[in-house]
Design an enzyme around this catalytic site. Structure first.
Site, PDB file in Angstrom:
ATOM      1  N   GLY A 234       5.034 -42.005 -59.791  1.00  0.00           N
ATOM      2  CA  GLY A 234       5.806 -41.550 -60.942  1.00  0.00           C
ATOM      3  C   GLY A 234       5.044 -41.380 -62.228  1.00  0.00           C
ATOM      4  O   GLY A 234       5.601 -40.896 -63.222  1.00  0.00           O
ATOM      5  N   GLY A 274       1.426 -39.006 -56.787  1.00  0.00           N
ATOM      6  CA  GLY A 274       1.510 -37.632 -56.299  1.00  0.00           C
ATOM      7  C   GLY A 274       1.063 -36.684 -57.384  1.00  0.00           C
ATOM      8  O   GLY A 274      -0.093 -36.260 -57.436  1.00  0.00           O
ATOM      9  N   ARG A 275       1.985 -36.365 -58.295  1.00  0.00           N
ATOM     10  CA  ARG A 275       1.672 -35.496 -59.427  1.00  0.00           C
ATOM     11  C   ARG A 275       0.412 -35.974 -60.170  1.00  0.00           C
ATOM     12  O   ARG A 275      -0.465 -35.177 -60.520  1.00  0.00           O
ATOM     13  CB  ARG A 275       2.874 -35.501 -60.383  1.00  0.00           C
ATOM     14  CG  ARG A 275       2.727 -34.639 -61.615  1.00  0.00           C
ATOM     15  CD  ARG A 275       3.793 -34.994 -62.642  1.00  0.00           C
ATOM     16  NE  ARG A 275       5.139 -34.996 -62.102  1.00  0.00           N
ATOM     17  CZ  ARG A 275       6.023 -34.028 -62.256  1.00  0.00           C
ATOM     18  NH1 ARG A 275       5.683 -32.941 -62.925  1.00  0.00           N
ATOM     19  NH2 ARG A 275       7.235 -34.137 -61.751  1.00  0.00           N
ATOM     20  N   CYS A 341      14.281 -11.937 -61.256  1.00  0.00           N
ATOM     21  CA  CYS A 341      15.453 -11.338 -61.893  1.00  0.00           C
ATOM     22  C   CYS A 341      16.343 -12.442 -62.451  1.00  0.00           C
ATOM     23  O   CYS A 341      17.430 -12.719 -61.950  1.00  0.00           O
ATOM     24  CB  CYS A 341      16.206 -10.485 -60.885  1.00  0.00           C
ATOM     25  SG  CYS A 341      17.472  -9.470 -61.644  1.00  0.00           S
ATOM     26  N   GLU A 342      15.840 -13.095 -63.514  1.00  0.00           N
ATOM     27  CA  GLU A 342      16.477 -14.285 -64.060  1.00  0.00           C
ATOM     28  C   GLU A 342      15.931 -14.502 -65.473  1.00  0.00           C
ATOM     29  O   GLU A 342      14.717 -14.595 -65.662  1.00  0.00           O
ATOM     30  CB  GLU A 342      16.147 -15.484 -63.151  1.00  0.00           C
ATOM     31  CG  GLU A 342      16.368 -16.840 -63.749  1.00  0.00           C
ATOM     32  CD  GLU A 342      17.818 -17.142 -64.001  1.00  0.00           C
ATOM     33  OE1 GLU A 342      18.153 -17.397 -65.165  1.00  0.00           O
ATOM     34  OE2 GLU A 342      18.600 -17.114 -63.039  1.00  0.00           O
TER      35      GLU A 342
END
Length: 362
Positions: A234, A274-275, A341-342
């Protein structure tokens, strides 16, 4: 300062990563492309592994592979002496294909299927992290030999992070609260098929303060003494120049101090970065497809939220630069947008760039 460890800028302003210029990378691999500083990954693995071992010799570093599930990365971290956390069949298949030994794997997930558990047991995955009573039911039905498990605990610690990345609070979908954890402990200890090694917790992701990690360790210590405590991962990272993230050393100081203060002497300490293992070694390379001046200056690239989901899902900020004119002075404030398309496909808002044009590499 946010680019990978082995980055440089040539005299004419071209960014290079690992000694390879971005023009060459774009020509060889196309864009969008994830560019990874391989030596940077190895160095970060050593910082975690060696740093934890120096502070708590009976320890293990487990790569939370959801952060970068890629065959080459599984191979690299396994070779660096890390164990591997797999969440579901897809990551298990990739880890096995990369040659990761099952005895170095941990299986996670709050909704493990019978098929996934069967696959893990057949492969010989060392440890299954039990999230709920249905996990226990399935494992007792499926296991044909003693299976080591940890129980995931809800410590009741909600760190400051995006709501979707907070997993340690009382209303988390992951794990069991303390009263139900006691019931699970009793049940597993009575099982003829399951071996309870200890407890697991994970309070969230992109956490930029170390104090909640210590509180979580304290919270689970009331459940008794166990051989193994897996305190998850984390630790947050810097995505923007404004971010302030703890160093690996500061994080390790905090969790090992908490282990000394709250956990039994001699217990094994496991962490799951992880990150914080991978993010600082990675960038995404895009090519500009369109520049238009309407209500704002929009610089559109050939990727977007489909390859950097957090820009839309969590509002995560990023920095960006014109990769072949790194030393040029910005003269325009732009909206760096993707091709999806957002309207939420905004990679970086208010980005200063030096005269962006079609074909530029970002």
């Amino acid at each position: 300062p946010l680019f990978p460890e082995h980055s440089s800028v040539s005299p004419d302003g071209e960014l290079a990563i690992g000694g390879v210029g971005v023009r060459d990378l774009a020509e060889r691999f196309g864009t969008p492309a994830y560019i990874v500083d391989e030596a940077g990954l190895r160095n970060q693995a050593s910082r975690f592994k060696d740093g934890l071992a120096a502070r708590h010799p009976d320890s293990e570093v487990v790569f939370a592979s959801k952060s970068l599930p890629c065959l080459a990365v599984y191979k690299l971290f396994a070779a660096a002496g890390l164990s591997i956390d797999v969440a579901g069949a897809g990551e298990l298949v990739m880890a096995l294909a990369a040659g990761v030994r099952p005895e170095r794997m941990y299986l996670h997930g709050n909704a493990k299927t019978t098929a996934e558990l069967t696959m893990a047991l057949d492969a010989g995955v060392a440890t299954v992290v039990v999230d709920n009573f249905d996990d226990i039911d399935r494992l007792e039905q499926l296991a044909t030999r003693p299976q080591r498990v940890l129980i995931r605990i809800i410590p009741g610690v909600a760190p400051e992070t995006h709501e979707s990345q907070s997993t340690g609070g009382a209303d988390s979908k992951f794990g069991l609260p303390l009263d139900q954890a006691r019931e699970a402990i009793t049940r597993i200890r009575a099982s003829e098929k399951l071996q309870l090694d200890g407890l697991h917790l994970h309070i969230g992701s992109q956490i930029l303060d170390t104090e909640p990690f210590a509180r979580a360790v304290e919270a689970v210590s009331v459940l008794g003494e166990f051989p193994v405590y897996d305190v998850g991962g984390g630790l947050g990272v810097r995505y923007t120049l404004k971010d302030e993230a703890p160093s690996v050393g500061q994080y390790l100081d905090t969790i090992t101090a908490a282990a000394r203060n709250y956990l039994p002497t001699g217990a094994k300490l496991v962490i799951e970065p992880g990150r914080s293992l991978v993010a600082s070694s990675c960038v995404t390379l895009y090519r500009v497809t369109t520049v238009k001046h309407t209500g704002r200056t929009f610089v559109a690239v050939d990727g977007g939220m489909a390859d950097n989901l957090d820009a839309a899902l969590t509002g995560q900020g990023f920095e960006a630069a014109l990769a072949t004119r790194m030393t040029a002075r910005p003269d325009e404030i732009t909206q760096l947008v993707g091709r999806q398309c957002e309207s939420g496909d905004l990679l970086v808002g208010g980005l200063p760039l030096p005269a962006p044009r079609v074909g530029d590499l970002i």
